[in-house]
Design a protein around this motif. Structure first.
Motif, short mmCIF file in Angstrom:
data_model
loop_
_atom_site.label_atom_id
_atom_site.label_comp_id
_atom_site.label_asym_id
_atom_site.label_seq_id
_atom_site.Cartn_x
_atom_site.Cartn_y
_atom_site.Cartn_z
N TYR A 78 0.84 -1.20 0.00
CA TYR A 78 0.00 0.00 0.00
C TYR A 78 0.88 1.25 0.00
CZ TYR A 78 -2.76 3.75 2.14
OH TYR A 78 -3.32 4.97 2.44
N LEU A 79 1.93 1.24 0.82
CA LEU A 79 2.83 2.40 0.87
C LEU A 79 3.44 2.67 -0.49
CD1 LEU A 79 4.50 4.55 2.41
CD2 LEU A 79 6.19 2.75 2.86
N VAL A 80 3.87 1.62 -1.17
CA VAL A 80 4.46 1.79 -2.50
C VAL A 80 3.44 2.43 -3.44
CG1 VAL A 80 5.37 0.53 -4.50
CG2 VAL A 80 6.08 -0.11 -2.19
N LEU A 90 6.25 11.57 1.95
CA LEU A 90 5.54 11.41 3.21
C LEU A 90 6.52 11.59 4.36
CD1 LEU A 90 3.64 8.19 2.09
CD2 LEU A 90 2.54 10.39 2.60
N PRO A 91 6.05 12.06 5.52
CA PRO A 91 6.95 12.14 6.67
C PRO A 91 7.55 10.75 6.97
CG PRO A 91 4.78 13.09 7.18
CD PRO A 91 4.69 12.49 5.82
N PHE A 92 8.75 10.73 7.53
CA PHE A 92 9.46 9.46 7.75
C PHE A 92 8.63 8.47 8.55
CE2 PHE A 92 10.56 9.27 12.24
CZ PHE A 92 10.21 10.54 12.65
N TYR A 93 7.80 9.00 9.47
CA TYR A 93 7.07 8.06 10.34
C TYR A 93 5.96 7.33 9.58
CZ TYR A 93 3.51 11.78 10.89
OH TYR A 93 2.55 12.73 10.66
N VAL A 94 5.39 7.95 8.52
CA VAL A 94 4.36 7.25 7.74
C VAL A 94 5.00 6.05 7.05
CG1 VAL A 94 2.66 7.42 5.88
CG2 VAL A 94 3.05 9.38 7.40
N ASP A 95 6.13 6.31 6.38
CA ASP A 95 6.87 5.20 5.74
C ASP A 95 7.24 4.14 6.77
OD1 ASP A 95 6.71 6.93 3.64
OD2 ASP A 95 8.87 7.17 3.34
#
Ligand SMILES: *[C@@H]1O[C@H](CO)[C@@H](O)[C@H](O)[C@H]1NC(C)=O
Ligand SMILES: *[C@@H]1O[C@H](CO)[C@@H](O)[C@H](O)[C@H]1NC(C)=O
Ligand SMILES: *[C@@H]1O[C@H](CO)[C@@H](O)[C@H](O)[C@H]1NC(C)=O
Ligand SMILES: *[C@@H]1O[C@H](CO)[C@@H](O)[C@H](O)[C@H]1NC(C)=O
Ligand SMILES: *[C@@H]1O[C@H](CO)[C@@H](O)[C@H](O)[C@H]1NC(C)=O
Ligand SMILES: *[C@@H]1O[C@H](CO)[C@@H](O)[C@H](O)[C@H]1NC(C)=O
Ligand SMILES: *[C@@H]1O[C@H](CO)[C@@H](O)[C@H](O)[C@H]1NC(C)=O
Ligand SMILES: *[C@@H]1O[C@H](CO)[C@@H](O)[C@H](O)[C@H]1NC(C)=O
Length: 612
Positions: A78-80, A90-95
């Motif tokens: 989903y992130l990809v 996206l902010p590092f924490y979302v990744d």
């Protein structure tokens, strides 16, 4: 309903019910009694203290396996999709959270609730789920596909229960295939699609005789259940027509063929044997129903038009268990033994999947404001025929009747503890048309809820937030048990602020200690992007041509993917940041638990999409 009592009775008089009760469908629909397996307990008390309530062990195992073996990979994919298709950093924490850098337990625990509202809601729900489906390339390219694969729970009620249970039992096909059926004609007991072009009741169309024959067939299909001593009501007939649309075993060509079982014998508990369930590839399905309690507090009904007071227990059905987490009851029974007369004799086959769909969508008691009103309603002739063909005394025929597994349980607080039957009705009759309640159970630890809301709150059949208002009101009556984020208190506020016309986040300002989930609200509140609305059909519409369904699904896809539209290129366009904003919302509770401040695009997303 063009059905007349005369044509129906004429038909019933022409068949022998005793013989009809031997048809394959009647035999497969009737429950069977046997001595309970040793060690069986028919009541599991979960306690009234919300912090100590326990989950069913099989459900806990399912969720744990899904969250450790299926969701991590799904969140990564989903992130990809979000990254590739928005090009927004996206902010590092979302990744990090989606990739599981803080561990699997820190990943979002997402529930999806899909509302009631008949076919309209079922189709709208299917359209939103399709937009969240990582198997659909269009949805992946839109940056929203993949969430469905990672979600832990999927709850449904009424029209939403048709969607959730048909999807689960059909082995979790893609949504367009679920709705329209597979490309090649299904065989035997496979799934044939919703067959929306055939009316749920008026099967004969203008031919009242054909409809009377069909209803007579339904009566004969429930006759053996009756002859075996089980309560039979209108819900059973409703179940037998729903089954031809929302369960395996029927195609358009054989819908009225009386020699087939049409999904009889297919139980809700048998979802556990479906391949995609066994491999934890589906979100855990839950269906919700309301109860008409014997001792009830009518003044605890809030919205005008609602029937069931908030103080009556809400029941949930899972493939494993049936019962209520409400503190007044706090007890469950194994779904596969639903209908058991006592703890030494166990019934199996009472939990027909179609019956659970029928219970959750039985709003026919609403016609029964007086005997005359009920007789004059569309189901009046059918109730009359049922009374005559299968005479029962002291049973409400307008609601579902289930032998009460909780007889004698929690007698101080459970309003049906002295009743031999539970009387269950449509899960939306208390005003909570979106099935939040199972997702608010603390033992489930759901921290984020996508709420798909398609009731007919307004005169033109759009949502106006009433189900969120009702859920907020009910949660306040059970402090410590259920926590729900603040939402507006009137539908006028929802409408004035356009909260039903574009996605809205509720609970953005809740503290971690409050236990309130973040709610991502996607309502059927108006046509997207300046289109002509097609998703606001009447709840009473029981037949849809395929092209109308296709148009509704197409429009729903735009509703799911538009975000807050931006004026651009001379018209309204989808918000290019919406997929990123959705990802920000999905990880936000996990972010909060790690005490990481909101950052980057997520800050502006929350400024735009949060209700405060
Ligand atoms: C994917 O979703 C789009 C948009 O709703 C739809 O047109 C298409 O048929 C879907 N694809 C499949 C394979 O179901
Ligand atoms: C229903 O049919 C599908 C194929 O269409 C199959 O995969 C699934 O296992 C069946 N479900 C049940 C409960 O038999
Ligand atoms: C109406 O349906 C009945 C029963 O299926 C059938 O015998 C009859 O021919 C139909 N009438 C018309 C006008 O199609
Ligand atoms: C019934 O509900 C009303 C309204 O919520 C409440 O004021 C009243 O105390 C309740 N009565 C009982 C006996 O619980
Ligand atoms: C349990 O139910 C069965 C079937 O209805 C009945 O024959 C039996 O007497 C009951 N047992 C008890 C202990 O009530
Ligand atoms: C209509 O409702 C009343 C209670 O309000 C109930 O006693 C009666 O059984 C219902 N009628 C039918 C046919 O279900
Ligand atoms: C759908 O909404 C439009 C715009 O409000 C309205 O004109 C139309 O009558 C509605 N359709 C139905 C079936 O209510
Ligand atoms: C709601 O949307 C309408 C256009 O559909 C717009 O004119 C109005 O300003 C919006 N209201 C708010 C509070 O955003």
């Amino acid at each position: 309903m063009r059905l007349t009592p005369a044509s129906l009775l004429l038909y019933l008089a022409s068949v022998s019910l005793g013989a009809a009760a031997q048809s394959p469908a009647a035999v497969a629909y009737a429950p069977t009694l046997q001595t309970c397996p040793s060690g069986t307990s028919l009541v599991r008390k979960v306690g009234s203290n919300a912090k100590k309530q326990s989950l069913n062990a099989d459900e806990a195992r399912y969720v744990s396996a899904r969250r450790s073996q299926v969701s991590p990979d799904a969140w990564t994919k989903y992130l990809v999709s979000v990254q590739l298709n928005t090009g927004i950093a996206l902010p590092f924490y979302v990744d990090g959270l989606l990739l599981g850098l803080w561990g699997q337990h820190a990943q979002p625990n997402l529930g999806i609730a899909t509302s009631g509202g008949g076919y309209r809601a079922a189709i709208f729900g299917a359209g939103i789920l399709n937009a969240l489906d990582g198997r659909n390339k269009t949805s992946v390219n839109a940056g929203t596909g993949g969430i469905l694969q990672a979600a832990t729970y999927l709850s449904g009620l009424s029209g939403g229960s048709w969607l959730v249970s048909s999807l689960a039992q059909a082995n979790f096909p893609m949504l367009p295939e679920l709705v329209f059926g597979p490309p090649s004609t299904p065989s035997g007991n496979e799934f044939g699609g919703w067959l929306t072009e055939i009316d749920l009741l008026q099967v004969g169309g203008a031919n009242a005789t054909a409809t009377a024959e069909f209803v007579g067939e339904l009566v004969s299909e429930v006759a053996l259940k009756f002859l075996k001593g089980f309560p039979v009501t209108f819900t059973d007939l409703w179940a037998r027509t729903l089954v031809r649309h929302f369960a395996n075993g029927t195609t358009a060509a054989d819908l009225v063929d009386p020699s087939l079982t049409h999904g009889a014998g297919l139980t809700f508990s048998s979802i556990a044997n479906v391949a995609s369930f066994a491999s934890h590839a589906q979100p855990f399905p839950i269906v919700v129903a309301d109860s008409l309690a014997s001792r009830t507090n009518g003044s605890a009904v809030t919205e005008a038009g609602d029937i069931v007071p908030f103080t009556n227990p809400i029941y949930e059905f899972t493939p494993f268990e049936t019962g209520s987490f409400d503190p007044s009851l706090g007890a469950f029974t194994p779904t596969k033994f639903l209908g058991s007369p006592n703890s030494s004799v166990c019934a199996t086959g009472f939990d027909q999947l179609s019956f659970i769909e029928g219970v959750s969508s039985n709003l026919f008691n609403e016609f029964n404001t007086s005997a005359a009103a009920l007789a004059a309603s569309s189901i009046g002739p059918i109730i009359g025929a049922l009374q005559q063909a299968l005479p029962e005394t002291n049973i409400r025929l307008d609601s579902a009747a289930i032998p009460n597994p909780f007889f004698g349980v929690s007698s101080a607080t459970f309003p049906d503890s002295d009743q031999r039957l539970l009387t269950l009705v449509d899960g939306g009759e208390d005003g909570e048309t979106t099935p939040f309640q199972p997702l608010l159970v603390k033992a489930r630890n759901v921290d984020t809820i996508i709420a798909i809301d398609a009731p007919a709150d307004t005169a033109d059949h759009f949502a106006a937030g009433l189900s969120l208002i009702a859920t907020q009101d009910r949660a306040k009556r059970f402090p410590g048990t259920y926590a729900f984020p603040p939402v507006p208190t009137t539908s006028a506020d929802f409408l004035a602020q356009n909260l039903t016309k574009r996605p809205t986040f509720f609970g953005c300002h809740s503290t971690a200690a409050s236990g309130e989930p973040l709610v991502i609200y996607i309502a059927n509140g108006g046509a997207p992007l300046g289109q002509v609305p097609v998703t606001n059909t009447s709840t009473e519409q029981l037949q849809y041509p395929s092209d109308e369904v296709q148009a509704m699904l197409d429009q729903t896809f735009d509703i799911a993917t538009q975000g807050i539209p931006v004026a651009d290129r001379g018209g309204l366009q989808k918000d290019p940041q919406w997929p990123a904003c959705l990802a920000c919302a999905i990880v936000d509770r996990s972010r909060g638990k790690l005490d990481i401040p909101r950052d980057g695009v997520c800050k502006s997303c929350f400024a735009r999409y949060c209700w405060s």
